[in-house]
Design an enzyme around this catalytic site. Structure first.
Site, mmCIF file in Angstrom:
data_model
loop_
_atom_site.group_PDB
_atom_site.id
_atom_site.type_symbol
_atom_site.label_atom_id
_atom_site.label_comp_id
_atom_site.label_asym_id
_atom_site.label_seq_id
_atom_site.Cartn_x
_atom_site.Cartn_y
_atom_site.Cartn_z
ATOM 1 N N ARG B 7 -40.529 95.936 23.853
ATOM 2 C CA ARG B 7 -39.820 94.998 24.753
ATOM 3 C C ARG B 7 -38.309 95.116 24.565
ATOM 4 O O ARG B 7 -37.536 95.043 25.519
ATOM 5 C CB ARG B 7 -40.296 93.555 24.556
ATOM 6 C CG ARG B 7 -39.902 92.967 23.224
ATOM 7 C CD ARG B 7 -40.307 91.516 23.041
ATOM 8 N NE ARG B 7 -40.276 91.201 21.627
ATOM 9 C CZ ARG B 7 -39.685 90.144 21.086
ATOM 10 N NH1 ARG B 7 -39.080 89.256 21.841
ATOM 11 N NH2 ARG B 7 -39.716 89.930 19.787
ATOM 12 N N GLU B 55 -44.485 81.411 37.664
ATOM 13 C CA GLU B 55 -44.815 82.837 37.765
ATOM 14 C C GLU B 55 -45.226 83.268 39.174
ATOM 15 O O GLU B 55 -44.978 84.399 39.586
ATOM 16 C CB GLU B 55 -45.915 83.214 36.762
ATOM 17 C CG GLU B 55 -45.482 83.127 35.299
ATOM 18 C CD GLU B 55 -45.387 81.702 34.770
ATOM 19 O OE1 GLU B 55 -45.935 80.781 35.416
ATOM 20 O OE2 GLU B 55 -44.772 81.489 33.707
ATOM 21 N N PHE B 80 -48.986 85.194 30.915
ATOM 22 C CA PHE B 80 -48.565 84.258 31.958
ATOM 23 C C PHE B 80 -48.311 84.928 33.305
ATOM 24 O O PHE B 80 -48.487 84.300 34.344
ATOM 25 C CB PHE B 80 -47.363 83.449 31.482
ATOM 26 C CG PHE B 80 -47.670 82.720 30.206
ATOM 27 C CD1 PHE B 80 -48.893 82.082 30.049
ATOM 28 C CD2 PHE B 80 -46.786 82.711 29.147
ATOM 29 C CE1 PHE B 80 -49.224 81.441 28.866
ATOM 30 C CE2 PHE B 80 -47.111 82.061 27.953
ATOM 31 C CZ PHE B 80 -48.325 81.421 27.805
ATOM 32 N N HIS B 105 -45.286 90.752 25.011
ATOM 33 C CA HIS B 105 -46.163 89.989 24.114
ATOM 34 C C HIS B 105 -47.641 90.250 24.423
ATOM 35 O O HIS B 105 -48.464 89.336 24.433
ATOM 36 C CB HIS B 105 -45.852 88.492 24.208
ATOM 37 C CG HIS B 105 -44.480 88.135 23.711
ATOM 38 N ND1 HIS B 105 -43.338 88.732 24.193
ATOM 39 C CD2 HIS B 105 -44.070 87.248 22.773
ATOM 40 C CE1 HIS B 105 -42.282 88.220 23.573
ATOM 41 N NE2 HIS B 105 -42.690 87.334 22.710
ATOM 42 N N ARG B 163 -44.418 92.465 21.376
ATOM 43 C CA ARG B 163 -43.462 91.603 20.699
ATOM 44 C C ARG B 163 -43.015 92.255 19.387
ATOM 45 O O ARG B 163 -41.839 92.240 19.064
ATOM 46 C CB ARG B 163 -44.113 90.252 20.419
ATOM 47 C CG ARG B 163 -43.257 89.313 19.602
ATOM 48 C CD ARG B 163 -43.873 87.924 19.591
ATOM 49 N NE ARG B 163 -43.048 87.006 18.840
ATOM 50 C CZ ARG B 163 -43.236 86.710 17.554
ATOM 51 N NH1 ARG B 163 -44.207 87.285 16.888
ATOM 52 N NH2 ARG B 163 -42.448 85.848 16.946
#
Lengths: 273, 311
Positions: B7, B55, B80, B105, B163
């Site tokens: 990331r 979202e 999400f 993540h 992550r």
């Protein structure tokens, strides 16, 4: 957008009548589809495509306006309008919902004049937000029009999007809600209460204009006013009749998702002469 | 030595891209610090948009920008962003829009936050969508090169990011090629196919196997869709046995995709290592991947089982 004369107004009303005739015929031919919500928003579509919007079926204009049909089930009215504008041949209207047909049951981006595919409710205002931000970034002086259904406003995404349009002061967005008061399962106020609907939009930071959405003169004036408003997005809440123009379909919820049979078509066309 | 997570590498790559590519937009849903899109936001505020924690609207707004010919990167957690699966399916993918989803993540790399924030289902539900490409870089170099390539490739993609930082696999000269599986090591006895964080585990396993006289081939599948069928079939032919490993459910992910190809084209004995139809839980990352059986020793065990079976 030029000043409108009574003669122009009459032309627009005649065009709306013609488009309603197309809607009835192609839905009958398709054997399924959404009659009520197509007829309720026909006047709004005619005003947009034949008077309000800066668009051309032939070339991409520098400051081309954009239109999103968020209530995608009104596709028959949109297709009929696009065909009358010259985006494709009137003969193509017959292919609605047919095997290997050109016109899908809900808007498809492959169809000339359709900006984005639709049919799943709640998404049009978010898409309008993206188009609005891009137009501002590119210094384009175009307006983004998005037509929502009232039942569609049950969707949470509409309110996520409404917050964003106001937060970023997207004043090139003009949303129109086809407030016909009915959704598949019945009256909007019984299925899921929307009122006080205008105040909801107002509290979300929008300019509000309320009109009779089947009155061409009020529609034209509303768009004229909306185009001049700055600093906030604007929503036109257009109170309409579901099934408008055909007496036995008006405010009759069974015509939400039903096509007219042969007899009903002939009766309807008689009224729409 | 400290390494970057995928990331972080992605956040840096976007900032680099923003310098010259003025039609790249980045959108985030209130997680820009976590997803690392914050760097782009600070540098190019005009081309960054925070939509708040929403979202569905994130995806819809990205669609609008893409229709207006922008290339849009959207950031959120893997868990999400998948809340907007229907918007991704019906708008982004159906209309083949230029929207690149940065799903940070992923897997259990968000270890302490527990089940609600970990995502083991995303490869499965993304790869069934027509037009959607699914990508998962294995280290920081691959993440950077993948992002730089995706900025110029037309069409939507789902990019699975981590992550935590994993050990580097590639050096700076590595060339990323969309849709090509990378042979990390040649081998004749068994093929280990891995993606993302599990590529380093595959390398560790091959070293253990080597000591026992077993020559394992290793493939890194950074593009889960479209899958590099030729390389995978060739590896199955070379070794006659396949072990797959992924930080994802055993259902519908890398293992499922490989099984679909091999079952039709070149069936060989196979073992799929992944999460066994369960939710995650809070803990330290290293503890969790070992507890869930996602490590080199599981690969070694599976390879030995296959070697005990007839070809």
């Amino acid at each position: 957008m030029t000043e409108i004369t009574s003669e122009d107004l009459k032309k627009l009303e005649d065009k709306a009548n013609l488009i309603r005739r197309h809607v009835i015929k192609i839905l009958n031919s398709a054997g399924s589809g959404h009659t009520g919500g197509s007829l309720s928003c026909t006047d709004l579509l005619v005003a947009l495509y034949f008077h309000v919007m800066n668009h051309s079926p032939d070339v991409k204009l520098e400051n081309q306006d954009r239109f999103i049909l968020s209530k995608g089930h009104a596709a028959p009215a949109l297709y009929s309008t696009l065909a009358e504008c010259g985006y494709f041949s009137i003969n193509e209207l017959e292919s609605l919902r047919k095997n290997n047909g050109f016109l899908q049951g809900h808007p498809d981006c492959k169809i000339p004049g359709v900006e984005v595919s639709g049919g799943s409710l709640g998404q049009g205002l978010s898409i309008a937000n993206g188009l609005s931000i891009a137009a501002k970034y590119d210094n384009k002086n175009s307006k983004i029009y998005v037509l929502l259904g009232d039942g569609e406003c049950d969707e949470g995404q509409i309110w996520e999007a409404a917050m964003l349009s106001a937060h970023y002061k997207l004043d090139n967005i003009i949303a129109i809600v086809d407030r016909n008061g009915l959704q598949i399962d019945g009256q909007t106020e019984k299925v899921m209460c929307l009122e006080p609907f205008a105040r909801k939009w107002e509290s979300f930071g929008w300019n509000i204009i309320e009109i009779d959405g089947n009155d061409m003169s009020q529609i034209i004036n509303a768009f004229k006013e909306a185009k001049c408003l700055t600093g906030k997005p604007t929503v036109i809440i257009a109170y309409t009749f579901k099934g408008k123009g055909v007496s036995f379909m008006e405010w009759v919820n069974s015509f939400h998702g039903k096509a007219p049979n042969e007899t009903e078509m002939n009766m309807a066309l008689e009224e729409l002469k | 030595m400290s390494y970057l997570s995928t990331r972080e590498a992605c956040g840096n790559a976007l900032t680099e891209l923003g310098e010259t590519e003025k039609d790249i937009f980045v959108l985030d849903a209130d997680l820009s610090v976590s997803t690392q899109t914050k760097k782009f936001a600070e540098r190019y505020p005009q081309r960054f948009l925070n939509v708040g924690c929403a979202e569905q609207n994130l995806v819809g707004t990205a669609a609008g920008l893409a229709i207006a010919r922008k290339t849009v990167f959207v950031g959120s957690y893997a868990m999400f962003i998948n809340r907007a699966w229907e918007q991704i399916r019906n708008t982004i993918s159906h209309d083949n829009l230029n929207v690149k989803i940065l799903a940070s993540h992923s897997g259990m790399t968000n270890a302490p936050d527990g089940a609600s924030h970990q995502c083991f289902e995303d490869i499965a539900i993304m790869r069934v969508i027509p037009n959607m490409s699914v990508l998962c870089p294995a280290d920081e170099i691959e993440a950077k090169k993948l992002i730089l390539a995706e900025a110029y490739r037309k069409g939507p993609s789902y990019i699975r990011l981590n992550r935590i930082a994993t050990q580097p696999i590639y050096d700076i000269d590595y060339e990323f090629e969309f849709g090509k599986a990378v042979q990390i090591k040649e081998g004749t006895d068994v093929t280990v196919i891995a993606t993302g964080t599990m590529v380093t585990e595959a390398i560790k396993a091959s070293e253990v196997l080597k000591k026992e006289g077993i020559n394992a081939q290793i493939l890194n599948v950074h593009t889960l869709k479209p899958l590099d069928n030729d390389t995978i079939i060739k590896a199955a032919k070379d070794t006659g046995r396949v072990v797959t490993i992924e930080e994802h459910s055993r259902y519908g992910g890398l293992g499922g995709a490989i099984a679909e190809i091999l079952a039709e084209s070149y069936p060989v004995p196979m073992r799929i290592i992944g999460i066994k139809d369960r939710f995650g839980e809070s803990g330290v990352y290293e503890h969790l991947i070992n507890k869930f059986g996602l490590n080199a020793s599981e690969i070694v065990k599976s390879a030995k089982i296959l070697l005990g079976e007839k070809k």
